[in-house]
Design a protein around this motif. Structure first.
Motif, short mmCIF file in Angstrom:
data_model
loop_
_atom_site.label_atom_id
_atom_site.label_comp_id
_atom_site.label_asym_id
_atom_site.label_seq_id
_atom_site.Cartn_x
_atom_site.Cartn_y
_atom_site.Cartn_z
N TYR A 1 -9.28 10.11 -1.42
CA TYR A 1 -10.53 9.39 -1.70
C TYR A 1 -11.14 9.93 -2.99
O TYR A 1 -11.61 9.16 -3.82
CB TYR A 1 -11.52 9.57 -0.54
N LYS B 1 -7.37 0.88 -0.60
CA LYS B 1 -8.18 1.30 0.55
C LYS B 1 -7.29 1.57 1.78
O LYS B 1 -7.55 2.50 2.53
CB LYS B 1 -9.24 0.26 0.86
N ARG B 2 -6.24 0.78 1.96
CA ARG B 2 -5.31 1.04 3.07
C ARG B 2 -4.55 2.33 2.85
O ARG B 2 -4.35 3.12 3.78
CB ARG B 2 -4.31 -0.11 3.19
N TYR C 1 0.82 -1.21 0.00
CA TYR C 1 0.00 0.00 0.00
C TYR C 1 0.86 1.26 0.00
O TYR C 1 0.37 2.35 -0.30
CB TYR C 1 -0.95 0.01 1.20
N THR D 1 -7.62 -3.79 -1.73
CA THR D 1 -7.30 -3.61 -0.32
C THR D 1 -6.11 -2.68 -0.13
O THR D 1 -6.09 -1.88 0.81
CB THR D 1 -7.02 -4.96 0.36
N ARG E 1 -5.55 4.90 1.17
CA ARG E 1 -6.48 6.01 1.39
C ARG E 1 -6.65 6.27 2.88
O ARG E 1 -6.67 7.42 3.31
CB ARG E 1 -7.84 5.69 0.77
N PHE E 2 -6.76 5.20 3.66
CA PHE E 2 -6.94 5.34 5.10
C PHE E 2 -5.72 5.98 5.75
O PHE E 2 -5.85 6.78 6.68
CB PHE E 2 -7.22 3.96 5.73
N MET E 3 -4.54 5.66 5.23
CA MET E 3 -3.29 6.22 5.77
C MET E 3 -2.98 7.60 5.17
O MET E 3 -1.92 8.15 5.42
CB MET E 3 -2.12 5.27 5.49
N ALA E 4 -3.89 8.13 4.36
CA ALA E 4 -3.77 9.45 3.72
C ALA E 4 -2.61 9.51 2.72
O ALA E 4 -2.03 10.57 2.50
CB ALA E 4 -3.65 10.56 4.75
#
Length: 84
Positions: free
Chosen positions: A82, A72-73, A35, A69, A75-78
């Protein structure tokens, strides 16, 4: 009114064997899609931030799930946005 009998004849079709092409991750032999590898993941996104489909990106089903995945990881970690 009487209908004529239909025969169960099928047209002969010639089957061509399509060469099996592998996705970019299978060719490189990658088991894990990181990621943190933003350059690779950005190539699999549209300019609006949507994930390309398997048909468009050329990934196999398993690698497409791993890409999903990983994106998405990220994106979550910036690391990835998004939306644009």
């Amino acid at each position: 009114m009487v209908r004529p009998k239909q025969t169960n004849r099928r047209k002969r079709t010639t089957l061509t064997i399509r060469e099996q092409t592998q996705c970019r991750f299978c060719r490189e032999g990658k088991k894990y899609i990181d990621y943190k590898d933003i350059d690779v993941l950005q190539k699999l996104l549209t300019n609006r931030g949507k994930i390309f489909s398997r048909k468009r990106s050329g990934n196999c089903a398993g690698c497409q799930r791993k890409v999903k995945t990983a994106i998405k990881r990220a994106r979550f970690m910036a690391l990835l946005p998004y939306t644009s």
